[in-house]
Scaffold this motif. Structure first.
Motif, mmCIF file in Angstrom:
data_model
loop_
_atom_site.group_PDB
_atom_site.id
_atom_site.type_symbol
_atom_site.label_atom_id
_atom_site.label_comp_id
_atom_site.label_asym_id
_atom_site.label_seq_id
_atom_site.Cartn_x
_atom_site.Cartn_y
_atom_site.Cartn_z
ATOM 1 N N PHE A 13 -13.867 -6.115 -15.409
ATOM 2 C CA PHE A 13 -13.182 -5.802 -16.660
ATOM 3 C C PHE A 13 -12.038 -6.780 -16.930
ATOM 4 C CE2 PHE A 13 -14.770 -1.277 -16.123
ATOM 5 C CZ PHE A 13 -15.618 -1.343 -17.215
ATOM 6 N N LEU A 14 -11.359 -7.209 -15.873
ATOM 7 C CA LEU A 14 -10.252 -8.150 -16.034
ATOM 8 C C LEU A 14 -10.747 -9.491 -16.554
ATOM 9 C CD1 LEU A 14 -7.252 -8.731 -15.702
ATOM 10 C CD2 LEU A 14 -7.697 -9.369 -13.318
ATOM 11 N N ARG A 15 -11.863 -9.976 -16.033
ATOM 12 C CA ARG A 15 -12.441 -11.238 -16.522
ATOM 13 C C ARG A 15 -12.861 -11.101 -17.976
ATOM 14 N NH1 ARG A 15 -14.985 -11.179 -11.384
ATOM 15 N NH2 ARG A 15 -16.946 -10.471 -12.338
ATOM 16 N N ALA A 16 -13.430 -9.951 -18.310
ATOM 17 C CA ALA A 16 -13.843 -9.712 -19.695
ATOM 18 C C ALA A 16 -12.629 -9.649 -20.618
ATOM 19 C CB ALA A 16 -14.647 -8.416 -19.779
ATOM 20 N N ALA A 17 -11.543 -9.036 -20.142
ATOM 21 C CA ALA A 17 -10.318 -8.956 -20.948
ATOM 22 C C ALA A 17 -9.736 -10.342 -21.187
ATOM 23 C CB ALA A 17 -9.292 -8.059 -20.258
ATOM 24 N N ARG A 18 -9.778 -11.186 -20.157
ATOM 25 C CA ARG A 18 -9.291 -12.559 -20.319
ATOM 26 C C ARG A 18 -10.116 -13.314 -21.357
ATOM 27 N NH1 ARG A 18 -8.590 -14.020 -13.867
ATOM 28 N NH2 ARG A 18 -6.623 -12.872 -13.538
ATOM 29 N N LEU A 19 -11.417 -13.095 -21.345
ATOM 30 C CA LEU A 19 -12.264 -13.749 -22.336
ATOM 31 C C LEU A 19 -11.956 -13.228 -23.730
ATOM 32 C CD1 LEU A 19 -14.537 -15.692 -22.979
ATOM 33 C CD2 LEU A 19 -16.173 -13.859 -22.530
ATOM 34 N N SER A 20 -11.722 -11.926 -23.862
ATOM 35 C CA SER A 20 -11.365 -11.357 -25.160
ATOM 36 C C SER A 20 -10.056 -11.944 -25.674
ATOM 37 C CB SER A 20 -11.242 -9.832 -25.060
ATOM 38 O OG SER A 20 -12.486 -9.233 -24.778
#
Length: 238
Positions: A13-20
């Motif tokens: 989720f953290l990697r996805a948040a960074r991409l967002s």
């Protein structure tokens, strides 16, 4: 709710948040550049430039964001451009955000009294000096609240990247749900989507509060500016 599903996938989720966040920042910066350029041209005295700018603005404003995302992703190869899901999302959001931002900038510039433009021409200021030192400081106050709302929408719209395969927050939630349902069974959608909802809510709330603070800062500076003795003494007198 089964919070173990959230904690065990925290890194994902953290990697996805960074991409967002990356998609949002890039889209916001590109939108700002488009907004300033087309919004300024839309107020030009040249009728041809003004009509062309307004036509481009209206065209991209009238296209739904989801249609824009699909059009850019699937239509780019027809123009010889190979865009991955993240790039296509950034381009589509930038075009939509830039068009709406340009209309906000145009409205802010038009809110400045016309005699301000006439006064600067009488003083012999160039077009660039007029815009930077006279028009922009007055136009920024009505622009900030509306543009802040636009940035909040852009932040929320990063979730549209999930439709074309960008692994941002929403897509990561879908992946986690599918994995959990396949290996563990059950319906974990409520837990995961509630978590994603809270993340977007907190991010949007933080942006709104930050914008209000920025609005107060600009409001104070523009109210104090006319009373400044140095500002008054710097005005040329006949």
């Amino acid at each position: 709710m089964n919070l173990h599903l959230i904690t065990s996938n925290a890194d994902f989720f953290l990697r996805a948040a960074r991409l967002s966040i990356f998609i949002f920042v890039m889209s916001a910066l590109c939108s700002l550049a488009i907004s300033l350029s087309f919004g300024s041209v839309a107020t030009a005295r040249n009728p041809v430039l003004r009509i062309v700018a307004r036509s481009v603005i209206e065209f991209f404003r009238d296209i739904p964001q989801i249609v824009s995302v699909f059009f850019v992703f699937f239509g780019a190869p027809a123009f010889g451009l190979q865009l991955d899901p993240v790039e296509a999302t950034i381009v589509s959001l930038s075009l939509w955000g830039g068009a709406n931002g340009a209309e906000i900038v145009r409205g802010g510039i038009n809110a400045v009294p016309k005699h301000q433009f006439e006064s600067t021409r009488a003083l012999g200021l160039s077009t660039l000096d007029t815009f930077v030192f006279v028009i922009a400081p007055q136009a920024i106050r009505p622009i900030i609240p509306a543009y802040a709302g636009l940035c909040t929408i852009l932040l929320q719209s990063t979730s549209l990247g999930a439709l074309i395969g960008a692994t941002e927050l929403l897509k990561s939630a879908q992946i986690v749900i599918e994995r959990a349902a396949y290996f563990q069974g059950g319906m974990p959608g409520m837990t995961v989507y509630t978590f994603i909802l809270c993340v977007y809510f907190l991010a949007s709330t933080a942006m709104t509060r930050g914008t209000k603070r920025l609005e107060k800062i600009f409001g104070v500076s523009t109210r104090r500016k006319p009373a400044s003795p140095s500002t008054q003494s710097s005005v040329p007198r006949e």
